[in-house]
Scaffold this motif. Structure first.
Motif, PDB file in Angstrom:
ATOM      1  N   TYR A   5       1.007  -1.224   0.095  1.00 30.06           N
ATOM      2  CA  TYR A   5       0.028  -0.105   0.044  1.00 30.06           C
ATOM      3  C   TYR A   5       0.915   1.261   0.011  1.00 30.06           C
ATOM      4  N   LEU A   6       2.039   1.308   0.671  1.00 33.35           N
ATOM      5  CA  LEU A   6       3.038   2.214   0.805  1.00 33.35           C
ATOM      6  C   LEU A   6       3.234   2.657  -0.855  1.00 33.35           C
ATOM      7  N   ILE A   7       3.686   1.517  -1.589  1.00 34.33           N
ATOM      8  CA  ILE A   7       4.226   1.655  -2.819  1.00 34.33           C
ATOM      9  C   ILE A   7       3.145   2.099  -3.858  1.00 34.33           C
ATOM     10  N   PHE A   8       1.991   1.799  -3.484  1.00 29.45           N
ATOM     11  CA  PHE A   8       0.786   2.206  -4.284  1.00 29.45           C
ATOM     12  C   PHE A   8       0.520   3.407  -4.021  1.00 29.45           C
ATOM     13  N   THR A   9       0.806   4.167  -2.820  1.00 32.52           N
ATOM     14  CA  THR A   9       0.462   5.542  -2.346  1.00 32.52           C
ATOM     15  C   THR A   9       1.504   6.313  -3.110  1.00 32.52           C
ATOM     16  N   ILE A  10       2.661   6.050  -3.064  1.00 27.07           N
ATOM     17  CA  ILE A  10       3.805   6.704  -3.657  1.00 27.07           C
ATOM     18  C   ILE A  10       3.627   6.953  -5.081  1.00 27.07           C
ATOM     19  N   ALA A  11       3.077   5.848  -5.674  1.00 26.21           N
ATOM     20  CA  ALA A  11       2.845   5.745  -7.177  1.00 26.21           C
ATOM     21  C   ALA A  11       1.768   6.608  -7.585  1.00 26.21           C
ATOM     22  N   CYS A  12       0.713   6.805  -6.993  1.00 29.22           N
ATOM     23  CA  CYS A  12      -0.385   7.541  -6.981  1.00 29.22           C
ATOM     24  C   CYS A  12      -0.201   8.777  -6.667  1.00 29.22           C
ATOM     25  N   CYS A  13       0.581   9.179  -5.827  1.00 27.57           N
ATOM     26  CA  CYS A  13       0.998  10.594  -5.396  1.00 27.57           C
ATOM     27  C   CYS A  13       2.081  11.142  -6.655  1.00 27.57           C
ATOM     28  N   PHE A  14       2.856  10.399  -7.451  1.00 27.17           N
ATOM     29  CA  PHE A  14       3.794  10.576  -8.364  1.00 27.17           C
ATOM     30  C   PHE A  14       2.766  11.108  -9.476  1.00 27.17           C
ATOM     31  N   LEU A  15       1.603  10.164  -9.872  1.00 28.86           N
ATOM     32  CA  LEU A  15       0.653  10.532 -11.176  1.00 28.86           C
ATOM     33  C   LEU A  15      -0.105  11.935 -10.765  1.00 28.86           C
ATOM     34  N   ILE A  16      -0.567  12.128  -9.503  1.00 28.60           N
ATOM     35  CA  ILE A  16      -1.439  13.221  -9.165  1.00 28.60           C
ATOM     36  C   ILE A  16      -0.374  14.432  -9.480  1.00 28.60           C
ATOM     37  N   GLU A  17       0.756  14.400  -8.942  1.00 28.42           N
ATOM     38  CA  GLU A  17       1.666  15.506  -8.696  1.00 28.42           C
ATOM     39  C   GLU A  17       1.945  15.961 -10.258  1.00 28.42           C
ATOM     40  N   ASP A  18       2.163  14.821 -10.995  1.00 27.29           N
ATOM     41  CA  ASP A  18       2.651  15.145 -12.245  1.00 27.29           C
ATOM     42  C   ASP A  18       1.625  15.947 -12.961  1.00 27.29           C
ATOM     43  N   PHE A  19       0.313  15.326 -13.010  1.00 25.51           N
ATOM     44  CA  PHE A  19      -0.845  15.842 -13.808  1.00 25.51           C
ATOM     45  C   PHE A  19      -0.925  17.094 -13.251  1.00 25.51           C
ATOM     46  N   TYR A  20      -1.092  17.549 -12.070  1.00 25.22           N
ATOM     47  CA  TYR A  20      -1.182  18.864 -11.568  1.00 25.22           C
ATOM     48  C   TYR A  20      -0.030  19.918 -12.019  1.00 25.22           C
ATOM     49  N   PHE A  21       1.112  19.378 -11.983  1.00 22.26           N
ATOM     50  CA  PHE A  21       2.393  20.112 -12.180  1.00 22.26           C
ATOM     51  C   PHE A  21       2.488  20.584 -13.664  1.00 22.26           C
ATOM     52  N   TYR A  22       1.886  19.386 -14.624  1.00 23.12           N
ATOM     53  CA  TYR A  22       1.944  20.001 -15.883  1.00 23.12           C
ATOM     54  C   TYR A  22       1.154  20.959 -16.396  1.00 23.12           C
ATOM     55  N   TRP A  23       0.207  21.071 -16.089  1.00 22.28           N
ATOM     56  CA  TRP A  23      -0.786  22.140 -16.459  1.00 22.28           C
ATOM     57  C   TRP A  23      -0.460  23.381 -15.627  1.00 22.28           C
ATOM     58  N   VAL A  24      -0.368  23.516 -14.444  1.00 20.79           N
ATOM     59  CA  VAL A  24       0.244  24.670 -13.644  1.00 20.79           C
ATOM     60  C   VAL A  24       1.430  25.159 -14.296  1.00 20.79           C
ATOM     61  N   HIS A  25       2.613  24.232 -14.347  1.00 18.30           N
ATOM     62  CA  HIS A  25       3.737  24.785 -14.922  1.00 18.30           C
ATOM     63  C   HIS A  25       3.543  25.420 -16.605  1.00 18.30           C
TER      64      HIS A  25
END
Length: 270
Positions: free
Chosen positions: A112-132
């Protein structure tokens, strides 16, 4: 399954929490952890500058990291950490505790920790792309994001070299994931350490062929992000490449990469 559990760490983690106190760790402990993770991630890449046999992996080999430039960057980053990030953590401390973040929550399983980190990367990357991408337009670039582009040949410390407002805006994307999937401080710190190493590595200026992240599908890495700093356009994602590919914002990067590979292949065939 006990082998996939972090139960063996829990007694030591809870002892650590009891010693320093949950209130202290959630706010000030997180700030200290941030500094340790960030500067600790930078040191190995900083040392690479003094190892001649590693210079062949430097992405922009003609650009040298001057002492004055690095000192100026370190000073400004520290000021941002102390006068922007630390106050942010303090101000939002009541809200963070109100949503249930706890240092004494049971630790997650390893899957679950690995799953959480993976999801955090995907969410942050999506947010970062559009804001950046938005930060590269008009007054947003001229008065805010342009500061981050003071360094056309980035080095690790430049990862968080930015306008205070940009620090706040992009910081939002970093905390969305942990608060969706977790409420424990341990997971937050693991994500924080992973994300900080990733962003420092992306700004390191080095592209090592043995980097294990090259095995991760759609992982951008330092070479992908270095192009953004060198040319000031395209490659807007923080971690992955798929959004840039979908929306055509990495076309120039891949075009130049193909030309270089073709020239290299032609040279070998002669």
């Amino acid at each position: 399954m006990e082998s996939l559990s972090l139960k063996f760490i829990e007694p030591y983690w809870f002892k650590f929490v009891d010693y320093y106190g949950e209130d202290f760790l959630i706010t000030y402990g997180t700030f200290i952890a941030h500094e340790v993770f960030y500067f600790g991630s930078f040191i190995p890449f900083f040392l690479c500058d003094f190892m001649p046999f590693l210079q062949k992996y430097k992405i922009q080999p003609t650009k040298k990291n001057e002492w004055s430039t690095q000192f100026n960057c370190i000073f400004k980053v520290l000021m941002t950490h102390i006068f922007v990030q630390l106050p942010m953590m303090y101000i939002f401390d009541p809200a963070i505790k109100a949503i249930g973040l706890s240092a004494r929550a049971p630790l997650p399983s390893i899957p679950y920790l690995i799953f959480t980190i993976a999801c955090c990367f995907l969410i942050e990357d999506f947010y970062f792309y559009w804001v950046h991408r938005a930060l590269h337009h008009g007054i947003w670039y001229k008065h805010i994001h342009k500061i981050h582009h003071d360094h056309a040949a980035p080095f690790g410390m430049t990862a968080e070299y930015a306008h205070p407002l940009e620090t706040v805006i992009l910081g939002v994307g970093t905390v969305i994931g942990p608060f969706i999937f977790s409420r424990d401080l341990f997971t937050l710190w693991v994500w924080l350490g992973t994300r900080l190493f990733q962003t420092v590595e992306c700004h390191s200026g080095y592209d090592f062929p043995w980097n294990p992240t090259k095995l991760i599908p759609f992982w951008g890495g330092s070479h992908f992000h270095d192009f953004h700093h060198e040319t000031f356009v395209g490659n807007y994602s923080s971690t992955f490449t798929y959004l840039d590919k979908i929306f055509g914002t990495s076309d120039k990067y891949y075009s130049r990469k193909q030309i270089k590979e073709a020239k290299l292949a032609a040279g070998k065939s002669e």
